[in-house]
Motif scaffolding. Structure first.
Motif, short mmCIF file in Angstrom:
data_model
loop_
_atom_site.label_atom_id
_atom_site.label_comp_id
_atom_site.label_asym_id
_atom_site.label_seq_id
_atom_site.Cartn_x
_atom_site.Cartn_y
_atom_site.Cartn_z
N ALA A 103 0.22 3.16 4.67
CA ALA A 103 -1.03 2.57 5.19
C ALA A 103 -2.02 3.69 5.55
O ALA A 103 -1.61 4.80 5.86
CB ALA A 103 -0.74 1.71 6.40
N ARG A 163 1.16 -0.69 3.29
CA ARG A 163 0.12 -1.59 2.79
C ARG A 163 0.59 -2.14 1.45
O ARG A 163 1.09 -1.39 0.61
CB ARG A 163 -1.19 -0.79 2.64
CG ARG A 163 -2.32 -1.63 2.19
CD ARG A 163 -3.67 -0.94 2.37
NE ARG A 163 -4.68 -1.87 1.88
CZ ARG A 163 -5.10 -2.92 2.56
NH1 ARG A 163 -4.65 -3.17 3.76
NH2 ARG A 163 -5.99 -3.75 2.02
N ASN A 200 -1.19 -8.46 4.12
CA ASN A 200 -1.55 -7.29 4.94
C ASN A 200 -1.97 -7.70 6.36
O ASN A 200 -1.74 -6.95 7.32
CB ASN A 200 -2.61 -6.45 4.23
CG ASN A 200 -2.00 -5.68 3.05
OD1 ASN A 200 -0.98 -5.01 3.20
ND2 ASN A 200 -2.59 -5.82 1.88
N CYS A 207 4.21 -1.17 -2.49
CA CYS A 207 4.00 -0.84 -1.08
C CYS A 207 3.60 0.63 -1.02
O CYS A 207 4.32 1.50 -1.53
CB CYS A 207 5.29 -1.03 -0.29
SG CYS A 207 5.94 -2.71 -0.42
#
Ligand SMILES: [Zn+2]
Length: 240
Positions: free
Chosen positions: A240, A217, A152, A237
């Motif tokens: 974010a 993220r 990340n 995934c």
């Protein structure tokens, strides 16, 4: 040989094409946007439309099972005849999920190699999750958290992702393999690379996002112990 437009532009969602051959529920087109299963990345799904018909593409494979050759699409709902002009559309949400998880696989492989001198041995990508098999010499229960944090942190740097080809000689000189085994087809004279600019370069025939920020993220789940230092890392995934 079928021109694989997804290798030239991973963001191309549709194209026009001509049916070169049709047999049963399978067709070979002169060009396609539908990814043929390879390197752990699942085949695309999509739709073909032609004058008087429409079918779902449920599988795509490179004929002969190698890395080069015609792409054969398996259809449900009808088959256009040889010579027909068709419109080919990819199931984009599914493909984009595969692209994000594929680029994330390269990020994980890059940080485990850099931080743990560990090499990956295989993996499987899905639109909404993926796993990577990695061989670690040293392992402790904190490793998945450290991998997640490192990945990340790299995403936050916003590395660009580029694809291009180099000759075999240059490929061997640059020592670009991150796999425990050499999975690069020895018959290929040009090797396609995926370059996460500033972080990692690997041989690759898949589709990727253009910037690591698009991965979102990465959440690394529990690691399954496969024995003798082999760990299976599951990840997802998320936005974010
Ligand atoms: Zn790859």
């Amino acid at each position: 040989m079928t021109r694989r437009l997804y290798l030239e532009d991973a963001y191309l969602r549709a194209c026009d094409a001509t049916v070169l051959r049709a047999e049963g529920n399978r067709v070979v087109l002169d060009q396609t946007v539908l990814y043929a299963e390879s390197g752990g990345q699942a085949a695309d799904h999509g739709v073909l439309r032609w004058d008087g018909g429409e079918a779902r593409a449920v599988d795509s494979q490179i004929e002969g099972g190698g890395h080069v050759g015609d792409v054969s699409h398996t259809l449900e709902g009808g088959t256009p005849p040889a010579g027909a002009r068709v419109r080919v559309e990819v199931d984009w949400p599914r493909r984009y999920g595969l692209m994000r998880h594929h680029t994330a696989a390269h990020l994980i492989a890059a940080v485990v190699y850099r931080d743990f001198k560990a090499k990956f041995t295989g993996g499987q990508l899905y639109p909404d999750r993926a796993r990577l098999d990695v061989h670690f010499d040293g392992w402790d229960p904190e490793t998945p958290r450290r991998v997640e944090a490192a990945v990340n942190a790299e995403i936050a740097k916003g590395h660009e992702v580029r694809n291009y080809d180099i000759g075999r000689e240059e490929f061997e000189r640059r020592d670009l393999l991150r796999t425990a085994e050499n999975l690069v087809d020895p018959s290929l004279e040009r090797i396609r690379l995926t370059d996460i600019v500033g972080l990692d370069v690997q041989a690759d025939g898949g589709t990727h996002v253009g910037n690591v920020r698009e991965v979102g993220r990465v959440l690394v789940g529990k690691a399954e112990n496969k024995g003798k230092g082999h760990r299976r890392l599951s990840y997802q995934c998320v936005d974010a």
